[in-house]
Design an enzyme around this catalytic site. Structure first.
Site, mmCIF file in Angstrom:
data_model
loop_
_atom_site.group_PDB
_atom_site.id
_atom_site.type_symbol
_atom_site.label_atom_id
_atom_site.label_comp_id
_atom_site.label_asym_id
_atom_site.label_seq_id
_atom_site.Cartn_x
_atom_site.Cartn_y
_atom_site.Cartn_z
ATOM 1 C CG HIS A 172 -0.247 0.096 2.520
ATOM 2 N ND1 HIS A 172 0.300 1.268 2.997
ATOM 3 C CD2 HIS A 172 0.009 -0.838 3.454
ATOM 4 C CE1 HIS A 172 0.854 1.059 4.165
ATOM 5 N NE2 HIS A 172 0.691 -0.224 4.475
ATOM 6 C CD GLU A 224 2.543 -5.093 8.412
ATOM 7 O OE1 GLU A 224 2.699 -6.332 8.280
ATOM 8 O OE2 GLU A 224 3.287 -4.258 7.878
#
Length: 194
Positions: free
Chosen positions: A9, A79
């Site tokens: 990202h 994550e």
């Protein structure tokens, strides 16, 4: 499976500041949106049989700006859960734990929303994603996070999860995993698009 395209990202305020950003759901910065848009030509060149994206808004927005609007959210792509180190920089952690290194020393437990994970737990999630990608066949795209994708690449190569420490990964970059002579390899890593 032919190939797996990995997109990290774009930048957030915390990634810009070096803060550990696991489950805290932050938006992209303006620069992060530019990084995501810059991935679009790369994505446009390919068709995908499966596109999986982390539930985090920073990953979903990156996918959309890169042109991967038809995706499935997969919670295994979150994550690393940094536990009590969520939102804290490495230098700050080292004030109380000199020499601390995530890949070697792990995290401390946090609150109920951030209990923390070991490298092995992140590796187990990565293994599930890899199995799903291989079962899909063809070309697969994943949009996720720096430490998670580093663990995933290590597992792709048959390495231990903590060996992801060897693979630096910047925001807004792409990587490609594939095969050579039927053996898993890195085809590209931490590649900028501009």
């Amino acid at each position: 499976m032919d190939e797996m395209l990995l997109l990290r990202h774009g930048q957030t305020e915390w990634s810009k500041a070096g803060k550990h950003t696991g489950r805290t759901d932050l938006p992209l910065t303006e620069h992060g949106e530019e990084e995501a848009r810059a991935l679009a030509p790369l994505v446009k060149e390919r068709t995908f049989d499966l596109v999986l994206v982390s539930p985090a808004q920073r990953a979903r927005r990156t996918a959309e700006l890169a042109g991967l609007a038809d995706y499935e959210v997969d919670a295994d792509l979150w994550e690393w859960d940094y536990g009590g180190y969520e939102g804290i920089t490495t230098p700050t952690i080292r004030e109380t734990r000199p020499g601390w290194y995530l890949w070697r020393d792990g995290v401390i437990p946090g609150d109920a929303e951030h209990p923390g994970e070991s490298a092995a737990q992140v590796g187990a999630r990565a293994d599930r994603v890899i199995a799903r990608a291989r079962a899909a066949g063809g070309r697969v795209a994943l949009v996720a996070h720096g430490h998670f994708l580093r663990v995933l690449a290590a597992r792709w190569l048959g390495l231990e999860p903590a060996d992801g420490r060897l693979l630096k990964l910047d925001t807004g970059t792409y990587s490609r995993l594939g095969f050579e002579h039927a053996e898993p390899v890195l085809l590209a890593w931490n590649a900028p698009v501009s």
